[in-house]
Design an enzyme around this catalytic site. Sequence first.
Site, PDB file in Angstrom:
ATOM      1  N   ARG A 100      11.998   2.879   2.662  1.00 41.28           N
ATOM      2  CA  ARG A 100      11.525   2.140   3.829  1.00 41.28           C
ATOM      3  C   ARG A 100      12.610   1.132   4.202  1.00 41.28           C
ATOM      4  NH1 ARG A 100       5.753  -0.678   4.711  1.00 41.28           N
ATOM      5  NH2 ARG A 100       5.318   1.494   5.219  1.00 41.28           N
ATOM      6  N   ARG A 134       0.818  -1.209   0.000  1.00 44.44           N
ATOM      7  CA  ARG A 134       0.000   0.000   0.000  1.00 44.44           C
ATOM      8  C   ARG A 134       0.846   1.250   0.000  1.00 44.44           C
ATOM      9  NH1 ARG A 134      -4.188  -0.035   3.674  1.00 44.44           N
ATOM     10  NH2 ARG A 134      -5.206  -1.996   3.380  1.00 44.44           N
ATOM     11  N   THR A 135       1.828   1.332   0.872  1.00 39.51           N
ATOM     12  CA  THR A 135       2.607   2.565   0.954  1.00 39.51           C
ATOM     13  C   THR A 135       3.364   2.792  -0.350  1.00 39.51           C
ATOM     14  OG1 THR A 135       2.832   2.180   3.309  1.00 39.51           O
ATOM     15  CG2 THR A 135       4.280   3.807   2.354  1.00 39.51           C
ATOM     16  N   LYS A 137      23.285  -9.628  -1.601  1.00 34.78           N
ATOM     17  CA  LYS A 137      24.647  -9.868  -2.073  1.00 34.78           C
ATOM     18  C   LYS A 137      25.671  -9.258  -1.141  1.00 34.78           C
ATOM     19  CE  LYS A 137      22.909  -9.773  -6.776  1.00 34.78           C
ATOM     20  NZ  LYS A 137      22.661  -8.829  -7.877  1.00 34.78           N
ATOM     21  N   HIS A 190       7.120   6.953  10.804  1.00 31.14           N
ATOM     22  CA  HIS A 190       6.465   6.783   9.513  1.00 31.14           C
ATOM     23  C   HIS A 190       5.707   8.085   9.279  1.00 31.14           C
ATOM     24  CE1 HIS A 190       4.574   5.244   6.090  1.00 31.14           C
ATOM     25  NE2 HIS A 190       3.964   4.176   6.560  1.00 31.14           N
TER      26      HIS A 190
END
Lengths: 428, 318
Positions: free
Chosen positions: B108, B58-59, B86, B136
């Site tokens: 994020r 969603r974000t 990696k 957030h």
Amino acid sequence: MTKRLLHNAHVIDPEAGTVSRGDIRIENGMITQVSQSPLSANPNEHAVDCHGKYLAPGIIDIGVKVCEPGERHKESFKSAGLAAAAGGITTMVTRPDTTPAIDSPETLEFIARRANQATPVNVMPMAALTKGRNGREMSEIGFLIDAGAIAFTDCDHVVSNPKVFARALSYACALGALVIAHPQEPTLSKGAAATSGKFASLRGLPAVSAMAERMGLDRDIALIEMTGARYHADQITTARALPALERAKANGLDITAGTSIHHLTLNELDVADYRTFFKVKPPLRSEEDRKAVVAAVRTGLIDIISSMHTPQDEESKRLPFEEAASGAVALETLLPAALRLFHAGDLELPQLFRALSFNPAKRLGLPAGRMTPGAPADLLLFDAHAPFVLNRFTLLSKSKNTPFDEARMQGRVLATFVAGEPVYEASI
Amino acid sequence: MSFTDKHLLGIEPLRPEAITEILDLADKYVALNRGALKHSDVLAGLTQINMFFENSTRTQASFELAGKRLGADVMNMAMQASSIKKGETLIDTALTLNAMHPDILVVRHPHSGAVDLLAQKVNCTVLNAGDGQHEHPTQALLDGLTIRRAKGRLHRLNIAICGDIVHSRVARSNIILLGKMENRIRLIGPPTLMPAGIAELGCEVYQDMREGLHDVDVVMMLRLQKERMDGGFIPSEREYYHRYGLNAEKLQYAKSNAIVMHPGPMNRGVEIDGEIADDINRSVIQEQVEMGVAVRMAAMDLLARNLRGGPTPSEVTV
């Protein structure tokens, strides 16, 4: 060996608890005369004018990590030795939490040899209490003592199984060995990067309650009572652990405690916006805890101040706070940071050197740390007031991970003597 | 201009006027988004990279849509699948991206403070789309906008935040934002899900949900973050639902016109009853999603203006 006369000094005697004007005569690496009235130099003597600066027993630093073997790019005996000499540390008591751990007489002999070749200061290696610091089987404590191990510790690994720890303690006790442990309840502190409270909650960091240290100490005290072992807690950093320590001492247990210079001079708020150079283990505490620990050093409840020198390279620090490695270099900042406590009026100089030099020597059974005839001439000449701003890139340690970068500090080492010979002289 | 920062890393550094400015502009973008032609060119020519080191649907979609509606060139990078595996460090990833000259980086990351660290190393604007259990900010802004539109104001309200507060960056950003806007904040949840020292931030802490919901204007439910729990925070989901799940009976204790919010995704029957979530008279959960796009458009627009060093000649007209 040169005969020396250090004259016109302010002599700090931590054993007597005094600071007085005095002269010190050195022969064959030993202090031979301490006088409050001026001595005149003999013709074959090298006279050093101390210009009224402070002369103290050299610092004996328990818990220095030199990254040999395994991670010489972080710190070698050579670089650590130069840094120690520049920091006024005349004896480094080194940690066994290397890769591999120093848990066998062979590795211990290897590092003892390396240390003697490469460092100008004394090095006393500690060995792991359990094999691989895994907390399962005790290491060859007897052979390790023969090879020169001065104490036994698994460093920040807690021997979580009480049965294993009790056996190791009683075995070590029979051989008269000192066991140094990290008081902590490891199931509570696992993954923690901060001390729980408002700050950690706001920053969203995984945190451990200050109580975890008390729990670890309480368990260890019970086991010392059970086994009669000689025990030293490497770092007591919280107010809540202090009453337990006080009771254990009052009950006559063979227990001493240390703390790190960072927990004495910094608090959790210094982490600010996730500055990883302030990530140490255990994590920095609240200001109330810091004050309580300073007071405990003043009263002598906490015996020893250590640098807990832990070199980390840039890569292991330039990470998100939770992932970043713990630890800070401190050989060269130990003295100026400790002098913050003196300048703040928290500790007198003899109290400071009791915790930096005299008590560690006493606990380890070393003749140093004293200002009396017959003691080794491991000495530190310093200016307690000289101000400077620390630039971490001027540190002699290979790793530059100090929380005091760009900090204003006071106090510079002017000269360090080991067995009467200068191993460091400030360029003025 | 009150919002003059280079980055949007959290609510903590924002002044209340800056929050109001972002919300005011977001209101205009709500109108744009509801119109027939949902497009503006304020970010035309700018490159936006969405870097999600943690799963998000969603974000990420909201940020992508916001960027595209403002005319930016948007690229999504699913970081959890790529270089991190990696062994590349965050700093190296940042430097690699920097060389691509992005203008806006939306990040994020599963670790608190990681977005701050990244922002120190890149030359572009960075938006925090959630870092660990820290902040957030756009979620708190969209929640603020939703409340302001539903209640007509964003001050002097009684707001209850309920549930898994300890694992929630949404809760932290909201506590800070709603506190800055001078609301009364109540935190409701079992003590195991309450962060240490949180009462020192000026919140009232309740363990009893009915007591905590008494007379509140806003009920903000949080998702139970099962993926962040390594055992033993609550005895069971059914007991949690019984004590802390929002249902019609518990909601009666709130004001009769109280709104119900949830940042999503919801666990129906765990923290919220399905009927309450779908009740169009009480639930503003869908509005929250709508406000999300508008708030992100507003934030990116303002940041882009700051990036250019002043207001753009083409002010938003809707």
